[in-house]
Design a protein around this motif. Structure first.
Motif, PDB file in Angstrom:
ATOM      1  N   ALA A 177      -0.091   8.932   6.328  1.00 39.53           N
ATOM      2  CA  ALA A 177      -1.374   8.588   5.740  1.00 39.53           C
ATOM      3  C   ALA A 177      -1.205   7.407   4.798  1.00 39.53           C
ATOM      4  O   ALA A 177      -0.122   7.193   4.238  1.00 39.53           O
ATOM      5  N   THR A 178      -2.298   6.671   4.601  1.00 35.64           N
ATOM      6  CA  THR A 178      -2.299   5.571   3.662  1.00 35.64           C
ATOM      7  C   THR A 178      -3.690   5.455   3.047  1.00 35.64           C
ATOM      8  O   THR A 178      -4.596   6.234   3.402  1.00 35.64           O
ATOM      9  N   ASN A 179      -3.857   4.538   2.116  1.00 35.09           N
ATOM     10  CA  ASN A 179      -5.189   4.323   1.556  1.00 35.09           C
ATOM     11  C   ASN A 179      -5.387   2.843   1.273  1.00 35.09           C
ATOM     12  O   ASN A 179      -4.536   2.009   1.623  1.00 35.09           O
TER      13      ASN A 179
ATOM     14  N   ALA B 215       6.411  10.455  -0.112  1.00 36.28           N
ATOM     15  CA  ALA B 215       5.480   9.352  -0.280  1.00 36.28           C
ATOM     16  C   ALA B 215       6.198   8.179  -0.922  1.00 36.28           C
ATOM     17  O   ALA B 215       7.214   8.356  -1.611  1.00 36.28           O
TER      18      ALA B 215
ATOM     19  N   ASN C  52      -3.725  15.200  -1.005  1.00 34.12           N
ATOM     20  CA  ASN C  52      -4.427  14.828   0.235  1.00 34.12           C
ATOM     21  C   ASN C  52      -5.603  13.896  -0.035  1.00 34.12           C
ATOM     22  O   ASN C  52      -5.814  12.917   0.695  1.00 34.12           O
TER      23      ASN C  52
ATOM     24  N   GLU D 130      -6.108  11.700  -2.065  1.00 32.25           N
ATOM     25  CA  GLU D 130      -5.777  10.335  -2.482  1.00 32.25           C
ATOM     26  C   GLU D 130      -5.572   9.401  -1.305  1.00 32.25           C
ATOM     27  O   GLU D 130      -5.355   8.208  -1.479  1.00 32.25           O
ATOM     28  N   TYR D 131      -5.618   9.963  -0.102  1.00 32.67           N
ATOM     29  CA  TYR D 131      -5.379   9.166   1.105  1.00 32.67           C
ATOM     30  C   TYR D 131      -6.643   9.093   1.956  1.00 32.67           C
ATOM     31  O   TYR D 131      -7.365  10.079   2.099  1.00 32.67           O
ATOM     32  N   ASP D 132      -6.872   7.914   2.521  1.00 31.85           N
ATOM     33  CA  ASP D 132      -8.093   7.678   3.283  1.00 31.85           C
ATOM     34  C   ASP D 132      -7.887   7.637   4.790  1.00 31.85           C
ATOM     35  O   ASP D 132      -8.796   7.957   5.551  1.00 31.85           O
TER      36      ASP D 132
ATOM     37  N   VAL E 164       2.083   4.937   1.139  1.00 22.36           N
ATOM     38  CA  VAL E 164       2.119   5.675   2.401  1.00 22.36           C
ATOM     39  C   VAL E 164       2.733   7.040   2.125  1.00 22.36           C
ATOM     40  O   VAL E 164       3.697   7.155   1.369  1.00 22.36           O
TER      41      VAL E 164
ATOM     42  N   TRP F 294      -5.521   8.547   8.217  1.00 23.28           N
ATOM     43  CA  TRP F 294      -4.553   9.534   8.708  1.00 23.28           C
ATOM     44  C   TRP F 294      -4.261   9.287  10.178  1.00 23.28           C
ATOM     45  O   TRP F 294      -5.131   8.896  10.955  1.00 23.28           O
TER      46      TRP F 294
ATOM     47  N   TYR G 163       0.843  -1.193   0.000  1.00 24.82           N
ATOM     48  CA  TYR G 163       0.000   0.000   0.000  1.00 24.82           C
ATOM     49  C   TYR G 163       0.882   1.248   0.000  1.00 24.82           C
ATOM     50  O   TYR G 163       1.996   1.226   0.508  1.00 24.82           O
TER      51      TYR G 163
END
Length: 129
Positions: A97-99, A50, A113, A115-117, A34, A119, A32
């Motif tokens: 942050a990650t998604n 990132a 910002n 693009e990330y889910d 980050v 935090w 994933y």
């Protein structure tokens, strides 16, 4: 539920180094993206660094290139931000942050910002002159 916990912030002098850590629970970081972001009061949150799904591609904001390094340790499920030659203008709250996305291009490094889910709560970095 993915939870992120940053640590490693503090008060340092210009020229010093810090290493921020971001530990994940509820899911692994492996495969994933980050990102590390920072935000000063009254300013928009901006990406600092990132790392891609593959872990082999990274990107940095111009102001930290050559000084900061993002890395991922899948065995420890932790992402790091090594910050060297710190400057007073690096003073901010730093967030990881990650998604949950699975990109067709594993080398893609998202830097926005939205693009990330998920935090973390942030860690304060203060650099004195």
């Amino acid at each position: 539920q993915v939870q992120l916990l940053e640590s490693g912030g503090g008060l340092v002098q210009a020229g010093d180094s810090l290493r921020l850590s971001c530990a994940a629970s509820g899911r692994t970081f492996s495969n994933y993206v980050v990102g590390w972001f920072r935000q000063a009061p009254g300013k928009e949150r901006e990406v600092v660094a990132a790392i891609s799904q593959s872990g082999r591609n990274t990107d940095y904001v111009d102001s930290v290139k050559g000084r900061f390094t993002i890395s991922r340790d899948d065995a420890k499920n932790t992402v790091y931000l090594q910050m060297n030659s710190l400057k007073p203008e690096d003073t901010d709250v730093y967030y990881c942050a990650t998604n949950s996305a699975r990109y067709s291009t594993r080398s893609y490094v998202p830097k926005r910002n939205y693009e990330y889910d998920y935090w973390g709560q942030g860690t304060q970095v203060t650099v004195s002159s």
